[in-house]
Design a protein around this motif. Sequence first.
Motif, PDB file in Angstrom:
ATOM      1  N   PHE A 111       0.836  -1.200   0.000  1.00  0.00           N
ATOM      2  CA  PHE A 111       0.000   0.000   0.000  1.00  0.00           C
ATOM      3  C   PHE A 111       0.876   1.256   0.000  1.00  0.00           C
ATOM      4  N   VAL A 112       1.867   1.291   0.880  1.00  0.00           N
ATOM      5  CA  VAL A 112       2.756   2.448   0.946  1.00  0.00           C
ATOM      6  C   VAL A 112       3.545   2.605  -0.355  1.00  0.00           C
ATOM      7  N   ALA A 113       4.035   1.505  -0.893  1.00  0.00           N
ATOM      8  CA  ALA A 113       4.762   1.570  -2.157  1.00  0.00           C
ATOM      9  C   ALA A 113       3.871   2.129  -3.267  1.00  0.00           C
ATOM     10  N   ALA A 114       2.592   1.732  -3.269  1.00  0.00           N
ATOM     11  CA  ALA A 114       1.656   2.213  -4.283  1.00  0.00           C
ATOM     12  C   ALA A 114       1.373   3.703  -4.107  1.00  0.00           C
ATOM     13  N   GLU A 160       2.260   6.716  -6.920  1.00  0.00           N
ATOM     14  CA  GLU A 160       1.301   7.664  -7.492  1.00  0.00           C
ATOM     15  C   GLU A 160       1.901   9.048  -7.675  1.00  0.00           C
ATOM     16  N   THR A 161       2.990   9.329  -6.973  1.00  0.00           N
ATOM     17  CA  THR A 161       3.642  10.635  -7.114  1.00  0.00           C
ATOM     18  C   THR A 161       4.591  10.674  -8.309  1.00  0.00           C
ATOM     19  N   GLY A 162       4.799   9.514  -8.934  1.00  0.00           N
ATOM     20  CA  GLY A 162       5.722   9.453 -10.055  1.00  0.00           C
ATOM     21  C   GLY A 162       7.126   9.065  -9.639  1.00  0.00           C
ATOM     22  N   VAL A 163       7.331   8.826  -8.347  1.00  0.00           N
ATOM     23  CA  VAL A 163       8.635   8.416  -7.832  1.00  0.00           C
ATOM     24  C   VAL A 163       8.529   6.976  -7.354  1.00  0.00           C
ATOM     25  N   THR A 164       9.340   6.103  -7.886  1.00  0.00           N
ATOM     26  CA  THR A 164       9.275   4.690  -7.535  1.00  0.00           C
ATOM     27  C   THR A 164      10.482   4.298  -6.706  1.00  0.00           C
ATOM     28  N   LEU A 220      11.444  13.427  -1.447  1.00  0.00           N
ATOM     29  CA  LEU A 220      11.327  14.081  -2.750  1.00  0.00           C
ATOM     30  C   LEU A 220       9.961  14.694  -2.988  1.00  0.00           C
ATOM     31  N   HIS A 221       9.036  14.510  -2.074  1.00  0.00           N
ATOM     32  CA  HIS A 221       7.688  15.056  -2.250  1.00  0.00           C
ATOM     33  C   HIS A 221       6.983  15.073  -0.908  1.00  0.00           C
ATOM     34  N   ASP A 222       5.858  15.749  -0.842  1.00  0.00           N
ATOM     35  CA  ASP A 222       5.060  15.738   0.375  1.00  0.00           C
ATOM     36  C   ASP A 222       4.538  14.321   0.630  1.00  0.00           C
ATOM     37  N   GLY A 223       4.617  13.898   1.862  1.00  0.00           N
ATOM     38  CA  GLY A 223       4.145  12.571   2.195  1.00  0.00           C
ATOM     39  C   GLY A 223       2.643  12.540   2.429  1.00  0.00           C
TER      40      GLY A 223
END
Length: 398
Positions: A224-227, A231-235, A264-267
């Motif tokens: 779930f967290v990985a998904a 969604e932010t475009g960062v894998t 790299l982005h807002d969590g």
Amino acid sequence: MGYDAARIEVLEGLDAVRKRPGMWVGSTGERGLRHLVFEVVGWAVNRVLAAGRGGCVDVTLTSDGGVRVADDAPGDPFQAAGNTDGPDLEALLTSLPSGPEPRGRHIAVVGHFSGGLLVANALSSRLTAEVRCEGIRRLQEYARGVAVAPPAAVGPTTGSGTTISFWPDTDIFETTQCSFPVLAERFRQVAFLNRGLRISLTDERPEGGSRAVLFRFPDGVRDFVAALDAETGVTFHHPDVIGFEREDPRMAGTMEVALLWSGLHDGRIRSFANSRATPEGGTHLDGFRDGVAAAVTAYARKRGLPAADPDTCADRLGEGLGGRTDLAGLTAVVSVKLDHPEYLGATRGRLDNTDVRACVGEAVRDHLGNWFEEQPKRAAEVVGRIVSRHPQGLSDLA
């Protein structure tokens, strides 16, 4: 005109549901239609979970406006067909549940209502129930909640399971068109939160051909967290996700927690109790906040970095719970499954079990603290980013 007890109309069972549908599914629009689907899917999901093995629930939106929900759990017999052991499917389809709604850590709450199969039967112009059990396939049909004929054996079968097919009543609902994306997202969540469960959704309505999705996540909330991060475009690689499960008798339940610092982005942080989303948070999120704050602060102090009292760090971290957080892009899922969940508010959006906070807090603090020790390089990066965003030390997180 006078009004006395003789003028009171008492509605029970089928009549109660058909005359006041909003009381049972929330509305007669698409939202209510969606909850009608959730009633049947939730029943099937819990049958599969109760079987104690990896099972599947297949949901189909048929081209003629119906919904078909099939599972592979042991079949619930029709008592009228000569079976007297176990649940009686015919009674479930024609009677409101007696007593309190089913609860417990093994119950997955799919929708917001709990009227049982009678609600789907009563609010459908037609419903068919098929049971595959002991090598025989039995079928019974209903019209607006009333049995057309007794259950009948219609042929041999292999395997086991139950299929409920229903066509929402157009005399009651304003629409019979359910949103495929909305259903898919909820089924995806339920599959994430119940490791090993397989849920499929097929839409036969599009003229250009059917579409289908299949959800099954062997690693549960870690997936779930990985998904959420994807969604932010960062894998990120799966090992970057920190996750654990723990049972704690003090809270009469289990917890499953996963988190990831991307930087790299807002969590984003999501929380659930017995598979029910808790958008307003609650004691499980308070505990998560306490545990993260304690682990981060302890690590910062041990390394000689500016640090604060864990309570002040937790207060600032709490601002991101249920939404965004700026603590180096923390993304997390907190899921608890309790024998006796307690909620605040009519919508049950906030968990209120007091023992949960300390249990989750201790578990998160211990597990994250161990991870910091085992992964010193990553720990230094994470805590370093947090401190760099707050150059006067963690005290400015208050």
